[in-house]
Design a protein around this motif. Structure first.
Motif, mmCIF file in Angstrom:
data_model
loop_
_atom_site.group_PDB
_atom_site.id
_atom_site.type_symbol
_atom_site.label_atom_id
_atom_site.label_comp_id
_atom_site.label_asym_id
_atom_site.label_seq_id
_atom_site.Cartn_x
_atom_site.Cartn_y
_atom_site.Cartn_z
ATOM 1 N N TYR A 123 35.250 27.364 48.188
ATOM 2 C CA TYR A 123 35.680 28.575 47.494
ATOM 3 C C TYR A 123 36.125 28.198 46.084
ATOM 4 O O TYR A 123 36.332 27.014 45.761
ATOM 5 C CB TYR A 123 36.815 29.286 48.239
ATOM 6 C CG TYR A 123 38.097 28.489 48.344
ATOM 7 C CD1 TYR A 123 39.053 28.527 47.323
ATOM 8 C CD2 TYR A 123 38.357 27.705 49.466
ATOM 9 C CE1 TYR A 123 40.226 27.797 47.418
ATOM 10 C CE2 TYR A 123 39.528 26.977 49.563
ATOM 11 C CZ TYR A 123 40.462 27.025 48.548
ATOM 12 O OH TYR A 123 41.627 26.302 48.636
ATOM 13 N N ALA A 124 36.263 29.212 45.253
ATOM 14 C CA ALA A 124 36.698 29.000 43.866
ATOM 15 C C ALA A 124 37.646 30.122 43.477
ATOM 16 O O ALA A 124 37.491 31.271 43.916
ATOM 17 C CB ALA A 124 35.501 28.961 42.921
ATOM 18 N N LYS A 125 38.615 29.778 42.657
ATOM 19 C CA LYS A 125 39.576 30.760 42.151
ATOM 20 C C LYS A 125 39.700 30.580 40.647
ATOM 21 O O LYS A 125 39.922 29.462 40.154
ATOM 22 C CB LYS A 125 40.946 30.584 42.817
ATOM 23 C CG LYS A 125 40.926 30.798 44.317
ATOM 24 C CD LYS A 125 42.283 30.534 44.947
ATOM 25 C CE LYS A 125 43.268 31.644 44.626
ATOM 26 N NZ LYS A 125 44.559 31.432 45.349
ATOM 27 N N LEU A 126 39.550 31.696 39.945
ATOM 28 C CA LEU A 126 39.652 31.693 38.485
ATOM 29 C C LEU A 126 40.861 32.531 38.098
ATOM 30 O O LEU A 126 40.980 33.692 38.530
ATOM 31 C CB LEU A 126 38.378 32.273 37.868
ATOM 32 C CG LEU A 126 38.287 32.304 36.340
ATOM 33 C CD1 LEU A 126 38.293 30.887 35.780
ATOM 34 C CD2 LEU A 126 37.042 33.051 35.898
ATOM 35 N N GLY A 127 41.779 31.946 37.314
ATOM 36 C CA GLY A 127 43.006 32.652 36.957
ATOM 37 C C GLY A 127 43.272 32.627 35.463
ATOM 38 O O GLY A 127 42.871 31.694 34.751
ATOM 39 N N GLY B 112 46.549 41.098 51.215
ATOM 40 C CA GLY B 112 46.179 40.540 49.928
ATOM 41 C C GLY B 112 44.733 40.814 49.593
ATOM 42 O O GLY B 112 44.021 41.529 50.296
ATOM 43 N N GLY B 113 44.286 40.239 48.501
ATOM 44 C CA GLY B 113 42.917 40.436 48.068
ATOM 45 C C GLY B 113 42.455 39.311 47.173
ATOM 46 O O GLY B 113 43.249 38.461 46.744
ATOM 47 N N ASN B 114 41.166 39.295 46.886
ATOM 48 C CA ASN B 114 40.625 38.219 46.050
ATOM 49 C C ASN B 114 40.588 38.590 44.572
ATOM 50 O O ASN B 114 40.094 37.829 43.750
ATOM 51 C CB ASN B 114 39.224 37.848 46.523
ATOM 52 C CG ASN B 114 38.220 38.961 46.293
ATOM 53 O OD1 ASN B 114 38.493 40.123 46.577
ATOM 54 N ND2 ASN B 114 37.056 38.618 45.759
ATOM 55 N N PHE C 291 44.159 33.078 53.643
ATOM 56 C CA PHE C 291 45.446 32.499 53.254
ATOM 57 C C PHE C 291 45.464 32.052 51.787
ATOM 58 O O PHE C 291 46.471 31.546 51.305
ATOM 59 C CB PHE C 291 45.837 31.331 54.173
ATOM 60 C CG PHE C 291 44.730 30.345 54.435
ATOM 61 C CD1 PHE C 291 44.432 29.347 53.515
ATOM 62 C CD2 PHE C 291 43.982 30.416 55.598
ATOM 63 C CE1 PHE C 291 43.423 28.444 53.753
ATOM 64 C CE2 PHE C 291 42.959 29.511 55.841
ATOM 65 C CZ PHE C 291 42.668 28.518 54.925
ATOM 66 N N GLU C 292 44.351 32.229 51.067
ATOM 67 C CA GLU C 292 44.302 31.967 49.626
ATOM 68 C C GLU C 292 44.284 33.264 48.822
ATOM 69 O O GLU C 292 44.102 33.247 47.604
ATOM 70 C CB GLU C 292 43.064 31.136 49.280
ATOM 71 C CG GLU C 292 43.073 29.726 49.832
ATOM 72 C CD GLU C 292 44.115 28.843 49.149
ATOM 73 O OE1 GLU C 292 44.583 29.208 48.047
ATOM 74 O OE2 GLU C 292 44.463 27.793 49.718
ATOM 75 N N ASN C 293 44.451 34.389 49.496
ATOM 76 C CA ASN C 293 44.423 35.675 48.808
ATOM 77 C C ASN C 293 45.552 35.799 47.788
ATOM 78 O O ASN C 293 46.598 35.140 47.900
ATOM 79 C CB ASN C 293 44.538 36.814 49.821
ATOM 80 C CG ASN C 293 43.206 37.162 50.456
ATOM 81 O OD1 ASN C 293 42.154 36.753 49.961
ATOM 82 N ND2 ASN C 293 43.236 37.909 51.553
ATOM 83 N N TYR C 294 45.365 36.686 46.815
ATOM 84 C CA TYR C 294 46.412 37.058 45.874
ATOM 85 C C TYR C 294 47.259 38.180 46.478
ATOM 86 O O TYR C 294 46.774 38.991 47.274
ATOM 87 C CB TYR C 294 45.816 37.544 44.547
ATOM 88 C CG TYR C 294 45.000 36.512 43.818
ATOM 89 C CD1 TYR C 294 45.606 35.489 43.101
ATOM 90 C CD2 TYR C 294 43.607 36.577 43.830
ATOM 91 C CE1 TYR C 294 44.849 34.546 42.424
ATOM 92 C CE2 TYR C 294 42.846 35.654 43.156
ATOM 93 C CZ TYR C 294 43.467 34.628 42.447
ATOM 94 O OH TYR C 294 42.712 33.700 41.773
ATOM 95 N N PHE C 295 48.520 38.231 46.061
ATOM 96 C CA PHE C 295 49.419 39.289 46.504
ATOM 97 C C PHE C 295 50.135 39.876 45.292
ATOM 98 O O PHE C 295 50.290 39.215 44.264
ATOM 99 C CB PHE C 295 50.446 38.764 47.515
ATOM 100 C CG PHE C 295 49.854 38.409 48.850
ATOM 101 C CD1 PHE C 295 49.820 39.343 49.866
ATOM 102 C CD2 PHE C 295 49.320 37.146 49.083
ATOM 103 C CE1 PHE C 295 49.271 39.033 51.099
ATOM 104 C CE2 PHE C 295 48.765 36.821 50.307
ATOM 105 C CZ PHE C 295 48.743 37.763 51.322
ATOM 106 N N ALA C 296 50.584 41.120 45.420
ATOM 107 C CA ALA C 296 51.303 41.789 44.334
ATOM 108 C C ALA C 296 52.454 42.588 44.917
ATOM 109 O O ALA C 296 52.423 43.020 46.072
ATOM 110 C CB ALA C 296 50.373 42.701 43.536
#
Length: 759
Positions: A581-585, A659-661, A623-628
């Motif tokens: 997986y990949a995450k861009l922030g 959460g979400g991606n 478990f790598e999702n974003y939360f707000a």
């Protein structure tokens, strides 16, 4: 004393009544010596000397067979000095002023000074607008020839400014002229302002602003004829009248350069943006002079003297001549650091772009100051050049810093229905042992989870500024079978990262983390968690690489007051591991100084994130999702409560945010000072507007609580007030927030409290 017409000889001198003054001092004042001839003139002179010393209230002189006897009565000494009723002027400042007047415990009591002190105190309170202030001085005798003095101060009420009237202005109305005044009439309402309270210093400052206003508009002949302050009979109302002569505006006829120019004229002229026909402006002239001085300072002419000579003409035009005296080129002999009691000299020296033995340039000195401020270890940084005695081309550079807290300790004890008793401890130090390195350790434990992490970052792993950071973490959770928690998650890992400086503010970092993750499904897992485990298993060994670009020019340390910071990161779980997986922030913030006082600020902050699976994985691990929601994103909503909800086969099971991606959050803040707070470097108050939510591009079928894609109409907003205090132990913050567009099912939280947030 019965004075003899003819001079007599002194066989001996005796002084009776001495208590405070040493006898040797008394004999020195009298000035008689054994065998000396004396007459009435000598006696009178001796008496005057004794009185002038201030020690005595009475002196009698007798003569007995050529024995001269001085019988003295000493004034009492001050045995006790107390001050009551003062609030505006501190006791320490009052005692310091009284000491200069000779009124101090242990000193000789001089009644004549009391009236002077009373008048001086009255004058000081008048200057603060306290015309009803009263000062009463009481004295009381004490044993052993001492006296107690008590100052009773009634500070009264501050007189209010009822009217400010400017007389003689025809080109501008009163509203335009008083717009930037610090003083305001009583009708002006601001619960946090004391602008309508009279103070002489404020009025003097406003008159200077008035002069600057006209000079910036070209009125070179402007003058303040007089200013009067009238007081009402009850001493509570003040009327201010300022009489002015405006004259006429002047326009520029021509601009010239004169003096010695050690650099090309083109480099000077590029800073002069005045041309024929422009209105004269003193602020513009001042800015040009500063820019010329800086330009020459960048070539080593650090002590350049730039002056402007205006030549006025009858047709209200003016010729400007900029006279430049550069002086010799200047070199830095030594760089001397002071104020860094904790931080090692090496930490400061490696940030300096101005070097010893090199040509002193304005740009290098200012760049050095900026780099030191960006460290965040110091409340203030001041660089001063000091000429070396006996030379004309050398200076020493004094770097004076004021250290501030660069770390925090957090400890917490709590209880929740879900986790039971919660214990936490953490320590973060950005300037560990004064080395400039950062050490962080955090630990928390509850009935259902444990979380431990430690990291160490060295920003100067090499002398070239290559940084290295290492970290280790362990997280575990354990839920009973009766719980409806979706899953238990255990993670352990280590990582290392290296950062490379691209420019003065930018860095490029690369890191590698080895992580083991284990998922244990709970009693009633959601369809999202159980579906992922069924497809990819419940244990993962991952090799994660990160690439981060950062650009930071924040000034102010813990509570920045100016500048910006932007960070873009890419995190990739490589095919060498079990997950792909990949995450861009992207996160960014910027401060604007509204009033140039570091008190009124405007801040914008945003955070964006996107994650996705690739290769053999078609989605981001849950478990790598974003939360707000919560203190770190959208205040006014419960922590991690926004966004898509999970789903269950049983419709009666309560859902929760999964959460979400995709993450979108933003904040706008107006930071303002509280009038009752003196230390604005450690206390901050802000009005804020938060916005944000999380979204997903992959929902399970039949999940009515989840919609795919980004819908900006689902962005949640909140407004509120935040208050932060950097205590000596740990940061303390309160948030009072109200959602603007919350919907059914949203979990809101009006009050949020934090103690010990690491920074």
């Amino acid at each position: 004393m019965s004075a003899q017409v003819l001079a007599q000889s002194v066989d001996d001198v005796r002084v009776d009544g001495l208590v405070q003054m040493p006898s040797e001092r008394a004999f020195d004042l009298i000035g008689f010596e054994q065998g000396q001839h004396y007459d009435s003139g000598n006696v009178y002179q001796a008496i005057n000397s004794l009185f002038n010393s201030g020690y005595f209230s009475d002196v009698d002189v007798y003569e007995d067979n050529n024995l001269v006897i001085f019988n003295v009565v000493e004034r009492p000494s001050i045995g006790l000095l107390t001050i009551e009723g003062n609030d505006l002027i501190s006791t320490e400042d009052l005692e310091r002023g009284l000491k200069l007047s000779g009124l101090e415990q242990g000193e000789i009591y001089k009644p004549e000074t009391l009236n002077q002190i009373e008048q001086e105190l009255q004058r000081q309170y008048y200057g603060l607008g306290r015309y009803s202030a009263k000062v009463k001085i009481e004295t009381e005798d004490m044993p052993r020839n001492r006296i107690a003095i008590k100052l009773n101060i009634d500070e009264g009420d501050t007189a209010k400014i009822v009217h400010i009237n400017i007389v003689g202005n025809t080109h501008f109305d009163d509203e335009a002229l008083t717009k930037n005044f610090e003083s305001r009439e009583t009708g002006y309402w601001n619960p946090f302002s004391s602008a309508d309270e009279y103070a002489k210093a404020k009025i003097d400052g406003d008159i200077n602003k008035l002069k600057s206003f006209y000079l910036d508009k070209g009125y070179l002949d402007f003058g303040v004829v007089s200013s009067q302050v009238s007081l009402s009979a009850n001493k509570k109302e003040v009327y201010v009248v300022i009489n002015v002569e405006e004259g006429e505006p002047y326009f520029i006829n021509k601009v010239a350069l004169s003096g010695s120019l050690p650099i090309s004229e083109d480099r000077i002229w590029k800073h002069i943006d005045q041309k024929t026909g422009d209105a004269f402006s003193r602020s513009q002239v001042t800015e040009i002079m500063e820019n010329i001085s800086t330009e020459l300072g960048d070539s080593g002419y650090l002590f350049t003297d730039v002056n402007v000579i205006p030549n006025k003409h009858d047709n209200h035009t003016v010729d400007l001549s900029y006279q430049i005296a550069p002086g010799p080129k200047v070199y830095v002999r030594r760089i001397i650091f002071s104020g860094n009691s904790e931080t090692q000299d090496e930490v400061l020296r490696r940030e300096m772009t101005q070097f010893e033995g090199a040509l002193a340039t304005h740009s290098d000195i200012q760049a050095s100051k900026r780099r030191l401020e960006r460290l965040g270890f110091f409340g203030s940084v001041d660089l001063r050049t000091r000429p070396v005695p006996g030379t004309t081309d050398q200076v020493d550079l004094d770097v004076v810093v004021v250290e501030q807290a660069s770390g925090s300790i957090q400890a917490s004890v709590g209880y929740s229905q879900e986790d039971g008793t919660v214990l936490g401890f953490g320590i973060s130090k950005r300037n560990f042992l004064g080395t400039g390195n950062k050490l962080s350790f955090n630990a928390s434990r509850s009935d259902s989870s444990e979380d431990y992490s430690i990291s160490y970052d060295n920003p100067y792993f090499t002398v070239d500024g290559v940084s290295r950071g290492v970290k280790a973490f362990y997280q575990t959770s354990n839920h009973d079978d009766d719980d409806v928690e979706d899953y238990d998650l255990d993670r352990i890992g280590v990582g290392v990262s290296y950062g490379y400086p691209i420019s003065d503010t930018q860095r490029l970092s690369f890191g590698v983390t080895v992580k083991e993750t284990t998922v244990n499904l709970g009693y009633d897992p959601s369809n999202e968690t159980s579906g992922y485990v069924d497809e990819y298993g419940d244990s993962y060994d991952d090799l994660i690489t990160t690439l981060t670009w950062s650009d930071s020019d924040l000034i102010g340390g813990v509570l920045p007051t100016n500048g910006y910071s932007t960070t873009a990161s890419l995190e990739v779980a490589t095919p060498a591991g079990d997950q792909q997986y990949a995450k861009l922030g992207l996160s960014s913030q910027r401060y604007w100084n509204i009033s140039n006082s570091n008190l009124w600020l405007f801040r914008l902050k945003t955070r964006l994130g996107y994650g996705t699976g690739y290769g053999d994985s078609d989605q981001l691990p849950f478990f790598e999702n974003y939360f707000a929601g919560g203190s770190y994103s959208v205040r006014g909503f419960e922590s991690s409560s926004l966004g898509p909800q999970n789903s269950y086969d049983d419709d009666d099971t309560d859902t929760s945010a999964i959460g979400g991606n995709i993450l979108i959050t933003g904040t706008a803040e107006l930071i303002f000072p509280l009038p009752m707070v003196e230390d604005h470097k450690s206390v901050r108050t802000a009005l804020f507007l938060d916005a944000g939510n999380v979204f997903t591009d992959s929902c399970l079928a039949d999940n009515d609580n989840c919609e795919e894609g980004v819908d900006l109409g689902e962005i949640r907003y909140s407004i509120g007030l935040s208050w932060t205090w950097i205590t000596p132990i740990a940061p303390l913050s309160f948030n009072f927030a109200r959602p603007i567009n919350d919907e059914d099912g949203d979990s809101t939280d009006f009050f949020q409290f934090q103690l010990g947030t690491t920074f």
